[in-house]
Every structure is written in C-alpha cells, then in structure tokens.
Design a protein around this motif. Structure first.
Motif, PDB file in Angstrom:
ATOM      1  N   ILE A 118       0.892  -1.160   0.000  1.00 18.69           N
ATOM      2  CA  ILE A 118       0.000   0.000   0.000  1.00 18.69           C
ATOM      3  C   ILE A 118       0.923   1.201   0.000  1.00 18.69           C
ATOM      4  O   ILE A 118       1.802   1.321   0.863  1.00 18.69           O
ATOM      5  CB  ILE A 118      -0.944   0.012   1.209  1.00 18.69           C
ATOM      6  CG1 ILE A 118      -1.843  -1.228   1.180  1.00 18.69           C
ATOM      7  CG2 ILE A 118      -1.799   1.280   1.200  1.00 18.69           C
ATOM      8  CD1 ILE A 118      -2.768  -1.354   2.378  1.00 18.69           C
ATOM      9  N   GLN A 119       0.732   2.100  -0.975  1.00 19.88           N
ATOM     10  CA  GLN A 119       1.747   3.123  -1.225  1.00 19.88           C
ATOM     11  C   GLN A 119       1.143   4.504  -1.396  1.00 19.88           C
ATOM     12  O   GLN A 119      -0.051   4.668  -1.676  1.00 19.88           O
ATOM     13  CB  GLN A 119       2.527   2.779  -2.493  1.00 19.88           C
ATOM     14  CG  GLN A 119       1.693   2.822  -3.751  1.00 19.88           C
ATOM     15  CD  GLN A 119       2.457   2.374  -4.987  1.00 19.88           C
ATOM     16  OE1 GLN A 119       3.346   1.538  -4.907  1.00 19.88           O
ATOM     17  NE2 GLN A 119       2.106   2.937  -6.135  1.00 19.88           N
ATOM     18  N   LEU A 120       1.994   5.483  -1.194  1.00 16.16           N
ATOM     19  CA  LEU A 120       1.706   6.848  -1.603  1.00 16.16           C
ATOM     20  C   LEU A 120       1.536   6.837  -3.113  1.00 16.16           C
ATOM     21  O   LEU A 120       2.428   6.382  -3.832  1.00 16.16           O
ATOM     22  CB  LEU A 120       2.865   7.755  -1.199  1.00 16.16           C
ATOM     23  CG  LEU A 120       2.860   9.197  -1.687  1.00 16.16           C
ATOM     24  CD1 LEU A 120       1.784   9.994  -0.968  1.00 16.16           C
ATOM     25  CD2 LEU A 120       4.220   9.832  -1.446  1.00 16.16           C
ATOM     26  N   ASN A 121       0.416   7.332  -3.603  1.00 15.41           N
ATOM     27  CA  ASN A 121       0.121   7.187  -5.027  1.00 15.41           C
ATOM     28  C   ASN A 121       0.516   8.431  -5.804  1.00 15.41           C
ATOM     29  O   ASN A 121      -0.296   9.086  -6.435  1.00 15.41           O
ATOM     30  CB  ASN A 121      -1.356   6.863  -5.230  1.00 15.41           C
ATOM     31  CG  ASN A 121      -1.597   6.239  -6.587  1.00 15.41           C
ATOM     32  OD1 ASN A 121      -0.656   5.878  -7.274  1.00 15.41           O
ATOM     33  ND2 ASN A 121      -2.836   6.124  -6.962  1.00 15.41           N
ATOM     34  N   GLY A 122       1.790   8.762  -5.736  1.00 11.91           N
ATOM     35  CA  GLY A 122       2.343   9.925  -6.409  1.00 11.91           C
ATOM     36  C   GLY A 122       3.699  10.217  -5.798  1.00 11.91           C
ATOM     37  O   GLY A 122       4.179   9.489  -4.924  1.00 11.91           O
ATOM     38  N   GLY A 123       4.341  11.295  -6.245  1.00 12.98           N
ATOM     39  CA  GLY A 123       5.633  11.653  -5.678  1.00 12.98           C
ATOM     40  C   GLY A 123       6.644  10.536  -5.815  1.00 12.98           C
ATOM     41  O   GLY A 123       6.953  10.087  -6.914  1.00 12.98           O
TER      42      GLY A 123
END
Length: 729
Positions: A118-123
């Motif tokens: 599960i991840q930060l969806n950007g950067g």
C-alpha cells in the motif's frame, strides 16, 4: 473530450486545499462503517473486476481478466521492473496511527515471487506497508497487520507488482488473486482531525479586476435577504457606489441559487471590495487601465518557463531555473536509429513534447499576435528581449525550430511525440534521465505540422526569411505526405504510457493544413482541397483534437478565397456564437459549459471567448464581446468556487498545480491556468474527495489531482489569445 493523459502511476496524497468548502475527506473520528469491515469494496470478485485497474510498462506484457470469481493476471513478460506489470486498487482512505490488516489469497501456475504494497500514489510512491511473497500452484493466504505511521492519505493505492524480481526470469504464467481485504482494526490514537474548513466565499467576481469601461458584474452565492450591495474603497473605506441585488436563479451546473449585482458605473481607478449586510465582503479587486499587464506577461512567459533543451538562468527563471535538459539523442520507436529532437516546450505538468499539442499552442499565439500586435512587446523578460522582435515571435520561433526536427526528411511525415516511456516523479526536468523515444509518424501530427509551418512562413517571412522558407518547404513536404497517406488512427505504442493525444479522424487537421497553405502560397491546389472539404462539412473546434476553426480563420483571411465558402463559414461561426451566448445567459456565471465540465474545461471557456471575439469581427454584436470577457472573469474568480484558476493572480488562486517544476520547488510558476472542474473524476483523489459534487465544483487545488489541476501549454495559449483579442492586457 477524453484527456490526452493515460496515467497509471500517478495519483494523490496531499490533503486538498483551495476548495470552496475545503475538507480532506476525513472525519473527526472514523466513520462507524469503516471499523472492522473491508475497505476494499470488490475484494471478492464475485461478479467482475469493478474498481480494479492494471497497467504494463518498461517491457511488461500481459492482461488481466475476471475468471471464476477471481482476478486472473496473465503475465507474458515480466519486463524490467517490479512494477512493469501492476494490478491495483484505489478508492479508500488511511489514517495516521490507525491499525490495519491487509489480507489476500494468491496462487500462480509457476513458482515465483511477487511484491505487494500500500503506497503513496504519487511523488516517490513510497510504501506504507509492503512485502514479498513466494507463490506457487497452491493457494496461500497472506495476512499482515501494520500501523499507518505517515500522515493521513485520502487516496493511497493497494498494488500488486507482478513484474520482474531480481534473480528470477519466469516463463509466461498466470497469477490468481482473491479475497482481498483491508480492515481498519483500531483507530485509537489515530489522527483524524480535519483541516480547518476554508471560509466559503459568498460574494464572487473577477479578483484581479476590471478596466474602467468594462461591464462589471458580481454574483451573490446565497438566497440573501439583502437588497443592496456596496462598493467600498479599500484605501478610504468610503462607499463609492450602492447597487441593487437582483434576480434569484438556480444554477444547475453549480447546484446553487444565486443573486446578482451590476456596478459597471464604477470606473474610477482604485482598489475596492463589495459588501452586503449579511454576506460580508468580497475579495478586493482593482479598477485600472493596466490591471491585466502583469498577468498577461506572465501568461505569455509561461512558454519560456516550459523551454526544454536550454539553460533557464536564475535571473530570468527565478527559483524554477534549471540547466539544459533532454538533450540526448532520441530513439525512433521500434528501431535502433537515434535522432536529435532537442528543444521545444515541455507540454504540461510532464516533460513530454507533443506535435499536436504544440500546434494548437502556436496557432493561438500567432493568431493572438495577428489580431492585436500592440499588446506584444519586446520586454517580456526572456533571453531574446530587446532584440527588436516581439517576444511572442521569439518564443514561437524556439518551438518551430524543434518542430522542424520532428519531420522525417525523406517522406515528409511528422513524428507524433517524443517522451520517455513513462512519466517521471515530481522532479525538475534535468533529472529525467530515462531514454527518450520518438513515437511513430501520424497523419494528425503531419497535418497540424503543415498548418503551423505555413503560419510560420507568414509570420517570419519579413523577419527571418531563411526560417520562413524552411518552414514553407517543410509544410509543403508534409502535404505531399498527406496526399499519398490515408488517415492513421493514433494510439500509444506498446510500452509507452505518456500522453497519447489519440485521434481517429484527421479530416479537421487536413482541413486546417489546406487553408493555411492556401493562405501562405495562393496555390490553387490547396484552395481546391479546402473548398472540397468545406463544401462537404465545415469543420469546427479550437481544441487539439478538433482544429477546424483555425482553418476557417485562415481561409477567411486568405487572398482569393471563394466568397460562397467564406459566407458559409461566417454563418457557421455566427450560429455557434449565438449558441454560446444563449448558454452564457442561462448560466449564473455567464459561461458556456452548461453542465459539461470535463478534463481541461477552462480551455473550453477560453476557446469560446476567442470564438465570440472572432464572431464580433463578422457581426459587431456587443453581446459577443461582453460575454467573451465574462469567460475571462470566470477564470479569474467569478465562479462557483470563488477562486482564480490562474496561479499567482487574485486573492485566492491556484497554489498547488500538477506541474513538476512547481511541485519540486514548492511554489507555483505564476501565470499558469489550471485545467479546471472535471465532473468525470479521472484521478483517484478526485474520485475520493469529489463524490456527489456539482459539475462546476469538481475541482481540487492539489498537485496530484491531475485531472482537474494540471497546466498545459495549450490551456495557457487560448487564455493569451482571448486576452489579446479582448485587449485585456
């Protein structure tokens, strides 16, 4: 209109700001429905794959299907990266300090390793929880409990990366995934406090201001009992005008009821606010002859700030300065051949360079210069300033020189675009180091190129004869290619996931090319080609995908144009202008979108302003100019969100555009217009935070809301074109 973007790796994490009633999507405590239930709404795949997406990149090949109540991923090639093939789910929220359990069943027809996260969806796409699991023919259940340690994320991504894993080179195989669960186990101590709500602006108008003789309207966003409004000088606190609050109208696009005022008689230069007893005060605005000067210059300077392949020094580019970028030779897709395609403008929030997008942008700038040369000086603070040539022409020249490199010399065909295989992260352009790839020739790019090269000849023949002749020869060579090449359907080649600018019909591009080449050369073969197409169908549009009106304007101004064809075109334009005005009158903010707010809706607003200004030249109906200016007023704050869509201008303006240099440097380049409201909610952040919003309010001032808040050269260009046409500089 479908967006040019096909984005698989980009989403959102920064909590939204700048909404009329700002909220992050989080409550002061977890909603009861979120505790101990599955946050993945279709994790069992009972009937379909609704909510799930997938992509391949960097050599990954395969497909994802629904089979026997499970998600089946057929992996034909693992590619070069773990994420070369990815299955993902967006559409949930996560809270800092909350405890979760991620669980899923997985199997494979061969033994291999996959990555889940599960991840930060950007950067930088960093993970909140991740792991690797060795899978086989036996179904196994993976379960992992974790605590979210980073800040609240309104739009993370659950991803299964089924591409390359170090040390493994698996043959073609299939993977099955089922019973995916994400459970919020415990919110004790979780940080669920919302951002402080933004005060809703009840009195909205152009926040930059007005010229003294302009029509000046204000919208009161409430069913107020006030019957009077006051215009107050911010310098003296004196009431300089008291006006009537009139009307009561429901706006379907904004889902609100509004009242109205008119203060056109206030024409003394100065700075003012509008007040009522119960609604408070508007943002301040200025009345003055030069009220738009800085805005106009920055809107034009945006193109300089987008220059590629050139050093942008700090003394000209400020904190967005950068060294030369993207100068490596680019490989022609499907071959080992490499060519020089350095230069040009970065298209948008990304660093790709696209012929069809560039063509619209150049057409707008040259049309603006044609129609109002007086507003374009030689002092816009670019490297060529002071050389005796209007800076807008210097800027266009820079782009023309790049476009000439995109033509295949032998055939005359024009390559569609040059980008890397994928979009980069939120980095400055000099740090995008992946291989540059030139995508195949398309007839849409070739026809647009032919039109632009004819315009280049017209505008530079008395300034730079050598460039002008080169442009004309290239344009005619492109036409020769078109004469023997049928329409080509444009799609991204395999393995390329950057902006597609897809098109299935090049008839409007050929229409434009014929008109511009006829205007430039007077050659009857172009006239004959154009008349044949116009007699069959008059083309319309100022978009990158529908460019007919550029052809119409060229033909109307060409020497020797057929009078009957010209009259038919004029009638078509007047009818379209009447339709726009009818829509304007039926909208509380006097714009012509109706309820159709889509990706880049602000482009439609400014395109329609241009068309109304062009219609005024045919029939001098004052309403055309009045409502054309209302379209600009809308962009600068007279809208249902009460904000200016132009970075750096107004009291409440766009601060977090989807624009990599702005994000990387922590401040927006001034003078960029955002795409604007998009009711189709085409990025994960928009899907999560704008559900059930009125079409005209489907906007987020967030750098990861690429479907509402990206910037683009061909969105700034009609803004510049409209302001020039309306003498708003």
């Amino acid at each position: 209109m479908k967006s040019k973007k096909i984005i698989a790796l980009m989403s959102a994490v920064v909590i939204c700001a700048g909404m009329i009633t700002s909220y992050s999507g989080f409550q002061t405590k977890a909603e009861a429905s979120e505790l101990n239930v599955n946050l993945i709404t279709n994790g069992n795949f009972d009937t379909d794959l609704a909510g799930w997406g997938n992509f391949t990149t960097n050599g990954g090949e395969g497909e994802v299907t629904f089979e026997d109540g499970e998600l089946k991923a057929q992996v034909n090639n693992c590619g070069d990266e773990q994420y070369s093939m990815q299955v993902y789910y967006d559409g949930f929220k996560m809270y800092k300090n909350a405890k979760y359990r991620l669980e899923f069943d997985v199997s494979s027809t061969i033994n291999r390793t996959i990555d889940y996260r599960i991840q930060l969806n950007g950067g930088d796409y960093r993970s909140y929880v991740d792991g690797q699991v060795k899978i086989s023919k036996d179904v196994q259940t993976v379960s992992k409990e974790f605590t979210m340690t980073e800040k609240n994320d309104p739009s993370p991504r659950l991803a299964f990366n089924i591409g390359k894993v170090a040390g493994e080179t698996p043959e073609a195989h299939s993977i099955k995934i089922d019973n995916v669960k994400l459970i919020l186990l415990d919110d004790t101590g979780a940080d669920m406090q919302d951002e402080k709500p933004k005060v809703e602006q009840k009195i909205v108008l152009n926040q930059v201001g007005y010229k003294p003789d302009d029509k000046k309207k204000v919208v009161f966003r409430a069913e107020t009992k006030d019957r009077k409004f006051r215009v107050v000088s911010t310098a003296t606190k004196e009431v300089v005008y008291e006006g009537e609050i009139t009307g009561l109208a429901y706006d379907n696009a904004a889902k609100e009821t509004d009242c109205f005022g008119d203060f056109s008689s206030v024409n003394t230069p100065g700075t003012y606010r509008i007040e009522t007893d119960s609604l408070g005060s508007s943002f301040e605005f200025t009345i003055g002859k030069d009220v738009y000067n800085n805005l106009f210059k920055d809107a034009v300077r945006f193109f300089y700030m987008q220059r590629c392949g050139q050093d942008l020094p700090e003394e000209l580019a400020g904190k967005w300065a950068h060294p030369t970028c993207h100068t490596d030779l680019a490989r022609i897709y499907g071959t080992d051949k490499k060519i020089d395609v350095s230069g040009g403008w970065h298209d948008a929030g990304d660093y790709g360079r696209y012929v069809v997008a560039s063509s619209k942008a150049i057409a707008d700038l040259l049309s603006a210069y044609r129609d109002n040369k007086e507003v374009f000086g030689d002092d816009f603070n670019i490297p060529e300033s002071g050389n005796g040539i209007p800076d807008v022409l210097d800027e266009v020249k820079y782009q023309l020189q790049w476009m000439l490199k995109m033509q295949e010399p032998a055939s005359g065909g024009v390559y569609h675009k040059v980008t890397c295989a994928n979009f980069p992260g939120q980095i400055m352009p000099q740090y995008e180091k992946e291989e540059l790839i030139v995508c195949p020739i398309s007839t849409t790019a070739t026809a647009d190129f032919a039109a632009i090269m004819a315009m280049g000849y017209e505008n530079f023949k008395d300034i730079d004869a050598s460039l002008a002749e080169k442009c004309l020869a290239a344009g005619e060579n492109a036409w020769t290619y078109l004469e023997k090449t049928p329409n080509s359907v444009v799609k991204n080649p395999k393995g390329i996931s950057t902006g597609e600018y897809g098109d299935t019909d090049d008839s409007d591009e050929r229409y434009w090319a014929a008109a511009e080449l006829f205007k430039a050369t007077g050659d009857s073969k172009y006239d004959e080609a154009f008349r044949k197409m116009a007699n069959s169908k008059i083309q319309a549009g100022y978009d990158w995908s529908r460019v007919g009106h550029y052809g119409n304007m060229a033909y109307l101004s060409a020497k020797g144009a057929d009078q009957n064809v010209s009259n038919n075109i004029k009638n078509y334009i007047i009818n379209e202008a009447q339709d726009i005005v009818a829509l304007d009158k039926n909208d509380n903010y006097n714009v012509s979108n109706g309820t159709d707010y889509y990706w880049g809706s602000n482009m439609q607003v400014t395109n329609n302003a241009v068309l109304l200004a062009e219609a005024y030249k045919i029939i001098p109906n004052k309403e055309y100019l009045e409502y054309a200016k209302e379209h600009i007023n809308y962009c600068l704050g007279k809208n249902s969100l009460g904000m200016s869509y132009v970075t750096g201008y107004g009291s409440d303006y766009v601060k977090h555009p989807h624009h990599r240099p702005s994000t990387a440097q922590g401040e927006a380049v001034p003078g960029m217009i955002a795409g604007g409201p998009n009711k189709n909610l085409e990025d994960p952040l928009a899907k999560n935070l704008l559900k059930d919003k009125a079409p005209a309010k489907c906007y987020l001032d967030n750098s990861e809301s690429y479907s509402t808040n990206e910037v683009d050269i061909y969105w700034n260009s009609p803004f510049v074109h409209a302001m020039a046409e309306l003498n708003m500089k």
